[in-house]
Design an enzyme around this catalytic site. Sequence first.
Site: not given
Length: 710
Positions: A492-493, A496, A521
């Site tokens: 997930h990170e 980003h 997101e």
Amino acid sequence: MHALIRKCAAAHVRANSNFIHISTSTAPSIKETGLYGFHHLKTPKGFQRFVDDAIERSQELVNYIAGMPSSPEIIRAMDEISDTVCSVIDSAELCRHTHPDREFVVEASKASLRVNEFLHHLNTNHSIYKAVNKAEKDNNSLTHEAHRAARFLRMDLEKGGIHLCSEKLDRANELAIDIIQLSREYNENIITDPGHVDIFPASKIPKKLHHLVSPIYRNLPGSSKGSWGLRDKTKEKGFRLATESSTLQGFLQCASDAGVRKVAYVQGNSVPHANLEVLDKLIATRHEFAQLMGHKSYAEFALHSTMAASPEVVMSFLLEMSKVVRPKADQEFEAIQNFKRENSGDPNGELDPWDEAYFTWLMKSAKYKLDSSVIASYFPLQQCIEGLKVLVESLFGVTFHGVPLAPGESWHPDVMKIVLHHPTEANLGYLYLDLKSRKGKHPICAHFAIRGGRRVSETEYQLPVVALVCNFSGSSLAPVRLNHSEVETLFHEFGHALHSLLSRTEYQHFSGTRVVLDFAETPSNLFESYAWDYRVLKTFAKHYSTGDIIPKELVESMVGAKKMFAATELQRQILYALVDQTLFGEQPSTGIDTMAIVADLKRQHTSWTHVDGTHWHTRFSHLTNYGAGYYSYLYAKCFATSIWQRMCQEDPLSLDTGSALRTKFLQHGGAKDPADILNDLAGSGIVRSCHGGIIPDITSLCKEMELLKC
């Protein structure tokens, strides 16, 4: 909130066949330097000089803008101001959350506040506002991206209150500083007051949970310290559980004693008590600020420049989602309740909130024979980093390798520095990895954009520099192995980080994650899907001792277990978003009772009971950094599911898939309208119009979760 920076701190060129060579002149030198490659940050006091220079350079640029140069030069100078102050604020935020030296943390906090105060001072500069307005009206000499930058800069200045009279503007600046300080106090309270519960006797805690608790002792009733000198016999052993969120969740999942689960749940959801007052102040302050800006509520203020455009559109979306998920969530609730009754022998037993983690894990384990330690054995941290490397090499044809840290550049020996390198485009950006937990480090998982990408000249591009910070437990004696939810968090990170590293915008104001709130997101949610696909996992998930690839059957069981109570989890996220939207919505003249609002929304939108007196929302940090914007995670879940099914599912690691993701999505950052990006990438129908705003199509999510027809 900030006029010149819309998305500083975590918590963000048109595609063509011949990419411009990217200069590496902005990369940190191997010579001695300071934190993150900034030469000022060799010592804690360097933050003061860092701020001084940023303010001095920004003021020079303000004076230049006041002379009314050409429209392109106005926008480029404004972007340099944004780049200058963002570098300070983002570096300070990263330092505050990760640096082991308290003096660095203190100086970083001071620096952040000083720059924010300077930004509020800039909000009063009408020369800037006049210049930006002039540029926005220039339809001839600005590129599409520059014109978009002018429009967003003008809106950001107005969000800071530049259009107000001097008296109201002064008050707005005071309130803006108060909001920053209240948000910081709220988040600090979460860290410093995790709460604890003492459990006696020690026999109530099974040995498998001893790693989560600490032994304590108390005097037995009727005993005295001097009784026959038999100290050990007059003491009763127990255990103390610190009810920090992740520890509490792990404890509730494995504690078989219902009474123990109850006291742990109640205590963990009743701290920090001080945040009840802090949150009340934050809500009132944000509401007053929003009304000064001419809005009915903080939610209306926060959302008017997003895809949703208004709280009414968001509430319409959330209520639709709640209605769609409710039947399956209720089915799951009944299944858990029946399982509890069968296991307890009580046919009329009620299902309590502290039962959820325990019985859902039992049900998953019974059906899929899962053992968390077996799963973790396939995810040593180093192999998971290898998984990130596989992703970028397979999808984007980019190498991902470590480079030496210059003396003074790092903040801890655990930190790694990675460069993304393309064979024809040279270096694309730099990534710091700080993934292990340690004393004094905030228990967060987040992406920090230290420096955004931007075009400096015709031949030079400032490379993005980002940090990916996690809090995975381990030591040199016990190497870190991740449970699968941590693998999902890492991916997930990394989503980003890739958004920042692969964007190629003209202006840092739009670099990477510097996008509208309800689009930010989407990349991170998309890359979560890669953490569940066996075709991806088999490339890196290998047993720490045998080197065996993770069995396909085990991954299928993990996916099956994930789906078992997916509706309940989605319902929880909808509740969080409803709470966030309601707390920052229109306020009654008498003020609000946040505990009553949270309890009422839970009763309306779930079958779970609310425990009177508890207030889990006082440790919900998203109320500060995503105020009125938590719904963005649900937007992202819908968008990402549609993208995955339409673009990635057939062949998730192909270069064709990666090329589409990069050229149609990631490289645009915030420089292109998000609805246009989504439609260009995944085709029409991924978004819907609703009362003047945009909401996601939920068909793909319904299909994935096997919900009733949407």
